[in-house]
Scaffold this motif. Sequence first.
Motif: not given
Length: 148
Positions: A4-17, A22-35
């Motif tokens: 959608d043209v109205r989709m923000s850059t952050q929304q597109r990045e979240d969709e790709v991510e 990186r999404h797998r790391f973000r789901r795990n707080p310990a891995l996210n902090l380590t990364y």
Amino acid sequence: MVHDVRMSTQQREDEVEATGFRHRFRRNPALNLTYRVGVGVVGGLVLVAGVVMIPYPGPGWLVVFAGLAILATEFAWAGRLLRFAKRYYDAWVAWLKRQHVAVKALVLVATGLVVAVTCWLLGAFSLVGGWFGLDWAWLGSPIFGSRG
């Protein structure tokens, strides 16, 4: 996938991510902090190395921008600082290009003095002088003293 043209850059990045590693790391707080800590350490070291290299011939500013780019992958403040630094670096270069050759020469001489003083303070002149048998007292670093 249609965006959608109205989709923000952050929304597109979240969709790709959402499908990336990186999404797998973000789901795990310990891995996210380590990364994030790892990115912070690596980016910080590259940034500090670049700042140290700025007055010397070579890729000082390129390394600074690389360090900020590494940090910007995880920290929004680094992205803002990267844009700020690029803008002012470009302005400095444009200003310097417009100057008379005397001003350019003065900047070159000032840069050379910074390099020479740093080399003297770190003992480089004493080290190289020792290779040629020159044991002159003024070559010695005031910080590290004499070689002997």
